[in-house]
Enzyme design. Structure first.
Site, PDB file in Angstrom:
ATOM      1  CG  HIS A 238     -35.311 -21.702 -25.034  1.00 50.57           C
ATOM      2  ND1 HIS A 238     -35.569 -21.702 -26.455  1.00 50.57           N
ATOM      3  CD2 HIS A 238     -36.278 -20.436 -24.944  1.00 50.57           C
ATOM      4  CE1 HIS A 238     -36.508 -20.424 -26.988  1.00 50.57           C
ATOM      5  NE2 HIS A 238     -36.836 -19.459 -26.168  1.00 50.57           N
TER       6      HIS A 238
ATOM      7  CG  ASP B 164     -37.401 -24.173 -28.895  1.00 49.44           C
ATOM      8  OD1 ASP B 164     -36.869 -24.113 -27.117  1.00 49.44           O
ATOM      9  OD2 ASP B 164     -38.494 -23.983 -28.688  1.00 49.44           O
TER      10      ASP B 164
ATOM     11  CG  ASP C 103     -36.524 -15.992 -27.673  1.00 50.98           C
ATOM     12  OD1 ASP C 103     -36.265 -16.545 -27.249  1.00 50.98           O
ATOM     13  OD2 ASP C 103     -37.717 -15.817 -28.137  1.00 50.98           O
TER      14      ASP C 103
ATOM     15  CD  GLU D 209     -39.064 -20.494 -24.167  1.00 51.95           C
ATOM     16  OE1 GLU D 209     -39.983 -19.639 -23.076  1.00 51.95           O
ATOM     17  OE2 GLU D 209     -39.487 -20.532 -24.850  1.00 51.95           O
ATOM     18  CD  GLU D 210     -39.382 -19.833 -28.805  1.00 52.68           C
ATOM     19  OE1 GLU D 210     -40.578 -19.646 -28.674  1.00 52.68           O
ATOM     20  OE2 GLU D 210     -37.647 -19.032 -28.973  1.00 52.68           O
TER      21      GLU D 210
ATOM     22  CG  ASP E 236     -36.437 -17.107 -23.504  1.00 48.28           C
ATOM     23  OD1 ASP E 236     -35.785 -16.243 -24.405  1.00 48.28           O
ATOM     24  OD2 ASP E 236     -37.279 -17.301 -23.233  1.00 48.28           O
TER      25      ASP E 236
ATOM     26  CG  HIS F 275     -40.578 -15.232 -32.283  1.00 49.99           C
ATOM     27  ND1 HIS F 275     -42.445 -15.426 -31.307  1.00 49.99           N
ATOM     28  CD2 HIS F 275     -40.036 -15.684 -31.283  1.00 49.99           C
ATOM     29  CE1 HIS F 275     -41.978 -16.750 -30.507  1.00 49.99           C
ATOM     30  NE2 HIS F 275     -40.270 -16.832 -29.939  1.00 49.99           N
TER      31      HIS F 275
END
Length: 409
Positions: free
Chosen positions: A78, A80, A141, A175-176, A198, A379
């Site tokens: 992904h 994002d 990520d 995705e997030e 991922d 994150h």
């Protein structure tokens, strides 16, 4: 392989933070910046049938170079990054020959990535570590996954002696925020199964994840002068606090691990007239997951009975545990496991304490285990990824392609 690091550094420099409150797909315009770059790069390395739709879903194929029919497989990542922490103006730092000591991410802000706290760092002593500058997340990520997939495809293009069937790749937005698979065209993708790149640390191989839901509690109050408020004021903040007091104090992210589920309150705001609580519900076990949702409803009913019809509870299911869809085709996990072992990587098979596009895709007819991309501490400002882990991920992709062509008759 020499392009892997510069490719990754170019990707993380593009802000692709998604927005859970947006009504568009992708949820942020910035995701288009990375999407357009990826499309151009796929053409440049020789991928075929490169496409991007109106929602920024990218697909491409590396055609088979063998004369027998083998399954079409896929790899997905992904674009994002998490809305939990800023991804604007990412300035990655490349630490070569890591010495096992503290890494000062930002001297002025006194942000230090220390193995005393993040013990996993020590297993990468002597390697090249890519970190943040202490003010943003890194974006490994899942831009590490994107860089790995594209580098693996480029490697296969440049090494045609490695035999493989049709290989499909895809890159998704959002995705997030749990929407990466919502508009994914499984039929167009055309793979029998796929792998999301991922996961976190080197060796991770996952085929089950949380059942997931979000919940929003809205509480309406009545503001009255506090000196004359007896039996008249309804303080929405107080009721919100009371609601939270009924949740189990040990079933939160910071106190759970392994297969343990949790409630996670991530936003709360309020004043006397109105308060809002937003939280997520996670559990691997389906019955426990349903019980968690029932608990929220029971608390809401109890407080409504006590205070009147001032509380609204909205629960939305997000994704399911993909295990039930992977187990009937477990050979796809075994192929990934063999690929890792053949490269000297010890597989770490464990449940995901989160979700991937693969969890939703598995229920859409595309079984999709998850493989490590190499990063840690996603994150947030302590996020990092070892270059050597990314290189190993590239070779795992290549080996899976090769094994599928060799083993499947």
């Amino acid at each position: 392989m020499e392009k892997l690091l510069p490719r990754f550094l170019e990707y993380v420099a593009i802000d692709t933070q998604s927005d859970p409150y947006s009504k568009t797909t992708p949820s942020t315009k910035n995701q288009w910046d990375l999407a357009k770059k990826i499309v151009l790069e796929l053409h440049q390395i020789g991928m075929q049938e490169v496409s991007i739709d109106e929602h920024a879903y990218i697909m491409a194929i590396l055609p088979s170079n063998i004369d027998k029919k083998v399954p079409t497989i896929g790899f997905i990542s992904h674009m994002d990054t998490s809305p939990d922490f800023t991804g604007k103006n990412v300035k990655p730092q490349v630490i070569k020959d890591y010495d096992g000591k503290d890494i000062v991410l930002n001297k002025r802000k006194k942000v230090v990535l220390s193995p005393d706290y993040f013990e996993d760092l020590l297993q990468y002593k002597g390697q090249t570590i890519i970190t943040t500058d202490g003010t943003t997340l890194l974006g490994a990520d899942d831009k590490a996954g994107i860089a790995e997939i594209i580098t693996a495809m480029e490697y296969l293009v440049n090494n045609p002696e490695i035999k493989h069937g049709d290989i499909r790749i895809a890159f998704t937005p959002d995705e997030e925020i749990g929407e990466g698979a919502h508009k994914f065209d499984v039929k167009k993708f055309g793979a029998q199964w796929a792998y999301t790149m991922d996961g976190s640390q080197i060796g991770e191989l996952e085929f089950e994840n949380f059942n997931a839901a979000s919940a929003k509690i809205t509480i309406e109050g009545k503001s009255v002068h506090p000196g004359y408020a007896k039996d008249k004021m309804i303080n929405a903040i107080g009721i919100a606090n009371e609601f939270l007091s009924f949740l189990p104090v040990t079933e939160i992210p910071e106190k759970t691990t392994g297969m343990e589920g949790f409630f996670h309150v991530h936003h709360i705001k309020g004043e006397i007239e109105k308060a809002e609580i937003e939280l997520i519900i996670r559990d691997h076990d389906k019955e426990h997951f349903e019980a968690r949702k029932e608990l929220l409803q029971d608390i809401s009913d109890k407080l409504q009975k006590k205070y009147g019809d001032f509380i609204q509870l909205e629960i939305k299911d997000q994704y399911k545990n993909m295990r039930e869809k992977i187990e009937p085709v477990f050979h796809i996990v075994e192929i990934a496991q063999e690929a890792m072992e053949s490269l000297g990587i010890e597989p770490i098979i464990k449940p995901i304490r989160g979700g991937t596009d693969g969890s939703q895709l598995s229920f859409m007819g595309l079984p999709c285990p998850n493989i490590f991309a190499g990063g840690h501490n996603f994150h947030g400002k302590y996020e990092y990824v070892p270059l050597e882990s990314m290189e190993k991920a590239v070779m795992v992709i290549v080996k899976i392609c090769e094994l599928t062509a060799i083993q499947i008759k």
